[in-house]
Enzyme design. Sequence first.
Site, PDB file in Angstrom:
ATOM      1  N   LYS A 153      75.715  67.011  44.838  1.00  0.00           N
ATOM      2  CA  LYS A 153      75.312  66.064  43.658  1.00  0.00           C
ATOM      3  C   LYS A 153      75.744  64.774  43.887  1.00  0.00           C
ATOM      4  O   LYS A 153      74.878  63.890  43.654  1.00  0.00           O
ATOM      5  CB  LYS A 153      75.670  66.835  42.452  1.00  0.00           C
ATOM      6  CG  LYS A 153      74.993  66.936  41.193  1.00  0.00           C
ATOM      7  CD  LYS A 153      75.329  67.590  40.312  1.00  0.00           C
ATOM      8  CE  LYS A 153      74.815  68.958  40.470  1.00  0.00           C
ATOM      9  NZ  LYS A 153      75.986  70.040  39.977  1.00  0.00           N
TER      10      LYS A 153
ATOM     11  N   ARG B  45      80.167  67.479  35.520  1.00  0.00           N
ATOM     12  CA  ARG B  45      79.551  68.582  36.340  1.00  0.00           C
ATOM     13  C   ARG B  45      80.191  68.896  37.531  1.00  0.00           C
ATOM     14  O   ARG B  45      80.792  67.980  38.263  1.00  0.00           O
ATOM     15  CB  ARG B  45      78.022  68.354  36.933  1.00  0.00           C
ATOM     16  CG  ARG B  45      77.249  68.123  35.512  1.00  0.00           C
ATOM     17  CD  ARG B  45      75.900  67.686  36.022  1.00  0.00           C
ATOM     18  NE  ARG B  45      75.126  68.712  36.300  1.00  0.00           N
ATOM     19  CZ  ARG B  45      73.717  68.865  36.662  1.00  0.00           C
ATOM     20  NH1 ARG B  45      73.046  67.351  36.651  1.00  0.00           N
ATOM     21  NH2 ARG B  45      73.080  69.595  36.903  1.00  0.00           N
TER      22      ARG B  45
ATOM     23  N   GLY C 280      78.615  80.616  39.948  1.00  0.00           N
ATOM     24  CA  GLY C 280      79.798  81.062  39.676  1.00  0.00           C
ATOM     25  C   GLY C 280      80.793  79.748  39.268  1.00  0.00           C
ATOM     26  O   GLY C 280      81.726  79.823  38.804  1.00  0.00           O
TER      27      GLY C 280
ATOM     28  N   MET D 218      81.749  75.884  37.548  1.00  0.00           N
ATOM     29  CA  MET D 218      81.316  75.302  36.345  1.00  0.00           C
ATOM     30  C   MET D 218      80.041  74.810  36.416  1.00  0.00           C
ATOM     31  O   MET D 218      79.856  73.897  37.346  1.00  0.00           O
ATOM     32  CB  MET D 218      82.472  74.545  35.909  1.00  0.00           C
ATOM     33  CG  MET D 218      82.345  73.988  34.239  1.00  0.00           C
ATOM     34  SD  MET D 218      83.491  72.777  33.934  1.00  0.00           S
ATOM     35  CE  MET D 218      82.610  71.463  34.068  1.00  0.00           C
TER      36      MET D 218
ATOM     37  N   ARG E  83      67.834  67.189  45.602  1.00  0.00           N
ATOM     38  CA  ARG E  83      68.422  68.073  46.408  1.00  0.00           C
ATOM     39  C   ARG E  83      67.361  68.666  47.098  1.00  0.00           C
ATOM     40  O   ARG E  83      66.121  68.714  46.544  1.00  0.00           O
ATOM     41  CB  ARG E  83      69.431  68.918  45.889  1.00  0.00           C
ATOM     42  CG  ARG E  83      68.842  69.947  44.769  1.00  0.00           C
ATOM     43  CD  ARG E  83      69.813  70.795  44.139  1.00  0.00           C
ATOM     44  NE  ARG E  83      69.178  71.477  42.951  1.00  0.00           N
ATOM     45  CZ  ARG E  83      69.955  72.488  42.262  1.00  0.00           C
ATOM     46  NH1 ARG E  83      71.277  72.532  42.654  1.00  0.00           N
ATOM     47  NH2 ARG E  83      69.132  72.899  41.139  1.00  0.00           N
TER      48      ARG E  83
ATOM     49  N   HIS F  32      78.733  97.462  44.601  1.00  0.00           N
ATOM     50  CA  HIS F  32      78.242  99.050  45.275  1.00  0.00           C
ATOM     51  C   HIS F  32      76.640  98.838  45.199  1.00  0.00           C
ATOM     52  O   HIS F  32      76.162  99.311  46.311  1.00  0.00           O
ATOM     53  CB  HIS F  32      78.843  99.893  44.337  1.00  0.00           C
ATOM     54  CG  HIS F  32      78.408 101.275  44.798  1.00  0.00           C
ATOM     55  ND1 HIS F  32      77.159 101.999  44.078  1.00  0.00           N
ATOM     56  CD2 HIS F  32      78.931 102.055  45.641  1.00  0.00           C
ATOM     57  CE1 HIS F  32      77.141 103.096  44.769  1.00  0.00           C
ATOM     58  NE2 HIS F  32      78.140 103.215  45.631  1.00  0.00           N
TER      59      HIS F  32
ATOM     60  N   SER G 225      71.684  98.189  78.731  1.00  0.00           N
ATOM     61  CA  SER G 225      70.878  97.873  77.474  1.00  0.00           C
ATOM     62  C   SER G 225      72.267  98.367  76.341  1.00  0.00           C
ATOM     63  O   SER G 225      72.447  99.724  76.506  1.00  0.00           O
ATOM     64  CB  SER G 225      69.756  98.820  77.104  1.00  0.00           C
ATOM     65  OG  SER G 225      69.424  98.508  75.690  1.00  0.00           O
TER      66      SER G 225
ATOM     67  N   CYS H  79      69.750  97.346  72.187  1.00  0.00           N
ATOM     68  CA  CYS H  79      68.625  98.052  71.571  1.00  0.00           C
ATOM     69  C   CYS H  79      69.066  98.795  70.618  1.00  0.00           C
ATOM     70  O   CYS H  79      68.442  99.743  69.886  1.00  0.00           O
ATOM     71  CB  CYS H  79      67.975  99.134  72.617  1.00  0.00           C
ATOM     72  SG  CYS H  79      69.254 100.285  73.130  1.00  0.00           S
TER      73      CYS H  79
ATOM     74  N   TYR I 117      67.784  89.751  76.337  1.00  0.00           N
ATOM     75  CA  TYR I 117      66.890  90.054  75.305  1.00  0.00           C
ATOM     76  C   TYR I 117      67.516  90.979  74.396  1.00  0.00           C
ATOM     77  O   TYR I 117      68.500  91.700  74.486  1.00  0.00           O
ATOM     78  CB  TYR I 117      65.791  90.686  75.882  1.00  0.00           C
ATOM     79  CG  TYR I 117      65.929  92.090  76.717  1.00  0.00           C
ATOM     80  CD1 TYR I 117      65.821  93.172  75.543  1.00  0.00           C
ATOM     81  CD2 TYR I 117      66.108  92.367  77.796  1.00  0.00           C
ATOM     82  CE1 TYR I 117      66.348  94.469  75.979  1.00  0.00           C
ATOM     83  CE2 TYR I 117      66.522  93.634  78.251  1.00  0.00           C
ATOM     84  CZ  TYR I 117      66.410  94.547  77.064  1.00  0.00           C
ATOM     85  OH  TYR I 117      66.639  95.959  77.408  1.00  0.00           O
TER      86      TYR I 117
END
Lengths: 930, 930
Positions: free
Chosen positions: A39, A109, A118, A120, A353, A471, A815, A882, A902
């Site tokens: 900011k 701010r 989360g 301020m 922003r 959870h 693999s 894989c 790959y």
Amino acid sequence: MPDAVPSMRAHRAAKRYIYAWGDGRAEGNGSMKDLLGGKGAGLAEMTNAGLPTPPGFTITTEACNDYFAAGRQLPAGLWDDVLEAVKEVEARTAKGFGDPRSPLLVSVRSGAKFSMPGMMDTVLNLGLNEETLAGLVALTGNERFGWDAYRRFVAMFGRIVLGIDGRRFDEPLEAKKAARGTKADSDLPAADLRDLVATFKGIVRDQTGREFPADPYEQLDLATKAVFVSWFGERAREYRKYNKIPDDLGTAVNVVTMVFGNMGDDSGTGVAFTRNTFDGAKELYGEYLTNAQGEDVVAGIRTPFDIQHLAEQMPAVYEEFVAIGDQLERHYKDVQDLEFTIERGKLYMLQTRSAKRTAAAAVKIAVAMVDEGLIDKREAVTRIEPSQVDQLLRDQFEPAARKAARKIAGGLNASPGAAVGRAVFHYRTAVEWAGNGEKVVLVREETSPDDFPGMAVAQGILTAKGGATSHAAIVARQIGKPCVAGSEELHVDGDAREAHSSLTGLEIHEGDWISLDGSTGEVFVGALPTVSARYEEQTDLQTILGWADEIRRMGVWTNADKPEEAAQARSYGAQGIGLCRTEHMFREGERLEIVRAAILVATQATRAKAKVAAGGALTAAEAAIVAEFDARMGELEALQQGDFEGIFRAMDGLPVVVRLIDPPLHEFLPNRDDLIEQVTRFDATGTPADDPGYAEARRLLAAATAMREQNPMLGLRGCRLGIMIPDFVKIQTRAILNAQVAVRRAGGNPIAKIMIPLVGHVNELKATRELLEAEADRIAEAAGIALDYKFGTMIEIPRGALTADEIAKEAAFFSFGTNDLTQMTFGYSRDDAEGGFLLKYVEDKILPVNPFQTLDDAVAGLMRIAVEKGRAARPDLELGICGEHGGDPESIHKCERIGLDYVSCSPFRVPVARLAAAQAAMADGGFRDK
Amino acid sequence: MPDAVPSMRAHRAAKRYIYAWGDGRAEGNGSMKDLLGGKGAGLAEMTNAGLPTPPGFTITTEACNDYFAAGRQLPAGLWDDVLEAVKEVEARTAKGFGDPRSPLLVSVRSGAKFSMPGMMDTVLNLGLNEETLAGLVALTGNERFGWDAYRRFVAMFGRIVLGIDGRRFDEPLEAKKAARGTKADSDLPAADLRDLVATFKGIVRDQTGREFPADPYEQLDLATKAVFVSWFGERAREYRKYNKIPDDLGTAVNVVTMVFGNMGDDSGTGVAFTRNTFDGAKELYGEYLTNAQGEDVVAGIRTPFDIQHLAEQMPAVYEEFVAIGDQLERHYKDVQDLEFTIERGKLYMLQTRSAKRTAAAAVKIAVAMVDEGLIDKREAVTRIEPSQVDQLLRDQFEPAARKAARKIAGGLNASPGAAVGRAVFHYRTAVEWAGNGEKVVLVREETSPDDFPGMAVAQGILTAKGGATSHAAIVARQIGKPCVAGSEELHVDGDAREAHSSLTGLEIHEGDWISLDGSTGEVFVGALPTVSARYEEQTDLQTILGWADEIRRMGVWTNADKPEEAAQARSYGAQGIGLCRTEHMFREGERLEIVRAAILVATQATRAKAKVAAGGALTAAEAAIVAEFDARMGELEALQQGDFEGIFRAMDGLPVVVRLIDPPLHEFLPNRDDLIEQVTRFDATGTPADDPGYAEARRLLAAATAMREQNPMLGLRGCRLGIMIPDFVKIQTRAILNAQVAVRRAGGNPIAKIMIPLVGHVNELKATRELLEAEADRIAEAAGIALDYKFGTMIEIPRGALTADEIAKEAAFFSFGTNDLTQMTFGYSRDDAEGGFLLKYVEDKILPVNPFQTLDDAVAGLMRIAVEKGRAARPDLELGICGEHGGDPESIHKCERIGLDYVSCSPFRVPVARLAAAQAAMADGGFRDK
């Protein structure tokens, strides 16, 4: 833009903690996000660019870190610098902080390098007290405006800085409105607002034991410290942990002169984006309210105007705003999210922003910006999150219906996807209703392991508490269900079977249809129609992925067991099949019966064959068993050959890695518990022993018991099976190679690679290879053509990785089977762990992440050992992955760093992997020239 | 002794392939075992030492290797050298090869660097044909002697060189004896022997399609090649593989002038040892026959004389022989195994080599030789095989009874120990009789996986076929049963339930008592009494182990769960407890019920406690569950504290590593299959739901089902359990530390180390450590004394080893749990694999050895990674091993090379480990100064 200009003040602090701006000049600039936060850097950059910003200053992130380093003490000299910086703002605005004659009010701010929930948020109107309020009222001639600002300030400061539960302030406000019979704050007269201020101050006194601070400097001191402390707030820490943001970045504090959008109809405030962040269209997109402060927009009581309306309402301001948006977008080369306020006809820019955008918008914008010459293709590829590609390929809510839908609440976008169902408030209800064919969405305060059965049957999950690692969030991602978690405005009453939103006032009762979008974190009323994503129609996405293909070093292959899957993956851009699991073909329809019949005699038949090989003669019973076994295996061989022909045709010209049979044989028998029950029941009810059902049950139980293993994951499976029962290797080899012969004869170009699973010792590979090559030689001779196949192995046992040098001598390719490799490196049985202790491990941060989703670093380290040893022994060794990690972006980055050739993933992850591989090549590349 | 003398002949071969001896000089010497083999080097050394040897020459091992390298062709020039060497022997003996006037006969024998079963033994009397026979008869005036030598030669050559089944020659011989009504070959007159020669030649003609070779040079050529070829015979290869002898050593061929012990009563032949190889006494020990050739001694038809008898019979020869024995023993500094022949009063030495000896003799002799100054202590320690120490601590046959016993047959000493039981010929009989309390020994032609149940209940196993890596041998060692395998003279008729020995003619019928000694490979008639080994009485063994203790770097600790075990291990020299498994204490008697009661409520109680910790209130039901759980856990804690006090007292002053609970909880519940049966039976028989038995069965089944895991080995166990149910960690910590406090208060010196199992991630350790230290602090405070304990971890998960640097920061010690580490590194479930595919893997040489017995190199490599990373992070990290490998000598060598600080093994392996650790320090040491 200019470099930071020299400080305009005398420094008292040891370091430079303050960067100010105003009058068209800023001490900082846009490149200083580390020090000034996003900011602060944006405000400095805008100021330097000549844009209208209210004067202010930023206290650096370094000050925040030093604050904590000093045991929560402001570093020496900082406060003196702050006082000087306030003086500069006073000079620039011709106002005085705490001066009733011309009061300077500020907003405070937080502003970290990364935007972070989360922390301020904003305290507006700081600097108000009884005296300055009087001055404000006198200056504006608007008593109501003054008291409104004051009551907002006291509540906001009380809640955010002093940590008082916000609901305590809501209650008297609601009571006032009820008394006035209104729902709008703006209907309350000044007298009511004055009463509220008194009430609020009383609340502060009760809750903190102190008077509400009247001194603006004390207010600023407390607010600054509150911003610092919010850096280590629980949700902020959790967010950083989840997003792997270091704790030592710290947050900056921005102190900005207040401008007022609520000074009349020539004032206003709003938020706008330089392009449409929903669909990506090139148009100014946003909304504003006249005569309002920022929080009024959020509260949603007045309907804001579309930003286009401003062209009519304030044409000059609109012109200026459009020009500013253009300038900022060109400057930042990205869509901007702009906050602005109009105070009595004058436009102020409060923030710029990069804008968050939907997946569809991200793709459209990136392609458009390349067309416009704003960015190049490489940059465009970095602009898309792999998860956005995933979203674009999932079902989504129909856009028009979504736009029209009523939003109930918002929360964390914990697990992507669109879910529609009837709300249920208990896992048992979920199980019961789902059992009756109902679609349900499980709504809970928060979830616990008890809720798992309900989550498993629900379309989606909605919780009021918990963050990205709760959870609910973890389980939902694990089982692939859409989830909105931690919807804080939602109050769930499980006993009453209802929930209500404090934001919108809407309620959900058990049985109501709701729709949730796990990609955006939104919850809507009703059953929204969904549209399935069609890759073929997403031309912008295809364009981006085409660019990604030019950039990436690693190939992207797919795991597919059937021709349809192979064809779909190919349409998604898969360059080969990295894993074709033959045993999946064993389970379909009639085949299971054949497989079962073969398995029941496999051991005896194999022993009898060994007897013959050693020169012995068979009894009639033995000969019959061998005949039965050979007949069943012959049927299987024919069926499998057909399967392989289909796959070779679908992947014509591309490599197909076929893995020989892997799972333990008892997986193909009926459940042993059921058999014990059956036999016991026959016995307990006095069934004669020669009853055919009883006899068959006994026979199956005997077989299941003989094949039973304590730990089947570590038992007779993979190459061990082929060594114990060589006919499995033989028939599968014949089916693969005869399919190759057949497809080639039909003009196709089948490329076969045969892969041996679960190799831990090179001799296992040698033994299997001998068996297999003998069959291949016979087929080549019979067909009269040279076969073309490669022989390789899975690396999925720690010992295989540790002895990769020996193994590479016998294998043309490796693999990495990272599912099993993770199981064995950790000593986890995935089936048991993911529903059990692993959940707690991730919740309690014992593990940073579920290692079955994202490749663990120690497992990756083991792979690196294998890659280094393998390549040293065989420089042209082909290396792929894989396991499921092959489709996970973070894991793909690790594969790039390890130097794999790959990645192979499920068909619908192929587009994600193409993008992630390109991003990995740019971020981690340089491993090998392509 | 002199260096090799220059060759006495012109070389035609490119290399020197021939080393001759005679006339007191040899071209080779005792140090040239690689080139001349043990036998050839011994003959050269004896010759150089002036001892009487018959002239001869050795064809080198290099010739053997070149023979195979050239595709089974004698290397160029070799045969010419052989012809010259024969001429030299002719000159030295004044005889002619093929010369009827004075025929030179020779023996031809293989002779590799290491003595090896399965290679060609000896062909005597080579050089005989009709003409030389006539000369021999004329020279000796003994027609019977001549024909006896000839018939022996033809049969021996036919069997050994031409590969004809020896029984074909036995039959006509037996027929002749039957016709003469005798059992002794020596009763047959010359005419019968002449008939036999004709018959034998006919057999050769039939079997090979050629006449028996009459040309002595052709005989020599064929015999030489037969020796070479025997190097790659199946049994020889198998033996080498098992004993890790390289294939490229090759065998030498020894061609030695025949001397005849059967030329009358002034002739004889025998074998003697310079000390008693049975009990180690310092006395000449052995036997001889007069007027006999070597094979007569073996056949056992005439009873040989004790070697002491020779002092009376031929005093001068005896004197000479004693002097030679002394000289050789002093020269080789070891007990010698001597072969000799006396021809008409003249002593010839045919072989000297280090003598094989019993374990008891090995120990006694080593100690005696140190006393005599022949060898030093370090050398004495190398003279004992660790397996011999093991034997000394197992039950053995009572020596007098064993000496008096009739031996039925001999075979490979496949698995050590003494077994006594009644012979059974089918596994079902074994299971049935053992079920009735009978002791049985399973006798089989060979074993297959079908026999496993019988092997498991038998006292011992006896087979007629198969070597050291046969199914019987592998399984027997695995399950710790004595086994004699591959007893080739034993003919087993499983259908008739009997066996007979072609060597001794004795028979075994089902039900007969037999005794077998798996340490020596002998089988005896009847039930021999056994004596249990008492370490306290084995003073020589203690002396040797005392010397070993001076030499070894690594400590030797023990795995013991009970005070009695700890005391026993301490008496065996254990220096600490490396693994005390707390859960073993959970299974005894009343405790299982307590544990079960606790387990049934553990999860609910833990959740309820979490609720309280989060500020919630419990329902009455929840409170009752918590109370029940706490009560049971309290009982367990008290019981465990008592256990630990006992162990601390037994190990006073020595470290005790206590591992916290490890196994999955469902191990403490009743078998789930049984519960399914019970519940089904109650249900099928219409039992009311409230029947107490039915209800209890349902409750237990529900619990067992809830705790069920697909792969318990990889499931909720080890530290995972303590993290999910913290009370386990708490009560065990309290029990350990309160026991320490109690014992210390009573004046003891308890040294406690607490070990956390199954750690894969350092955070698991941190979480457990926090729990544990909180309890420890409380105890210290309550007791008012500072506790003294170390905190460490098992390394048994591959990820733990790979991240040992992180883990070492939290752990004062590592103990490698190589059982689990092997399981997970290989991806093997030991329970499933050892009875299944692992057997085949070892049989088929896919794995060189069972990795659960001897530490695999890749697993050791993983340990090395852990050791290096761990020590780098914490230089004083203490490192040990507590897997079963800690008692395996070869694994102990690997531990020395890896640099562990100690090994820990079961109590009865402690003496073995002390010796092995000393040998490892000498062979592999230098890792660290002690």
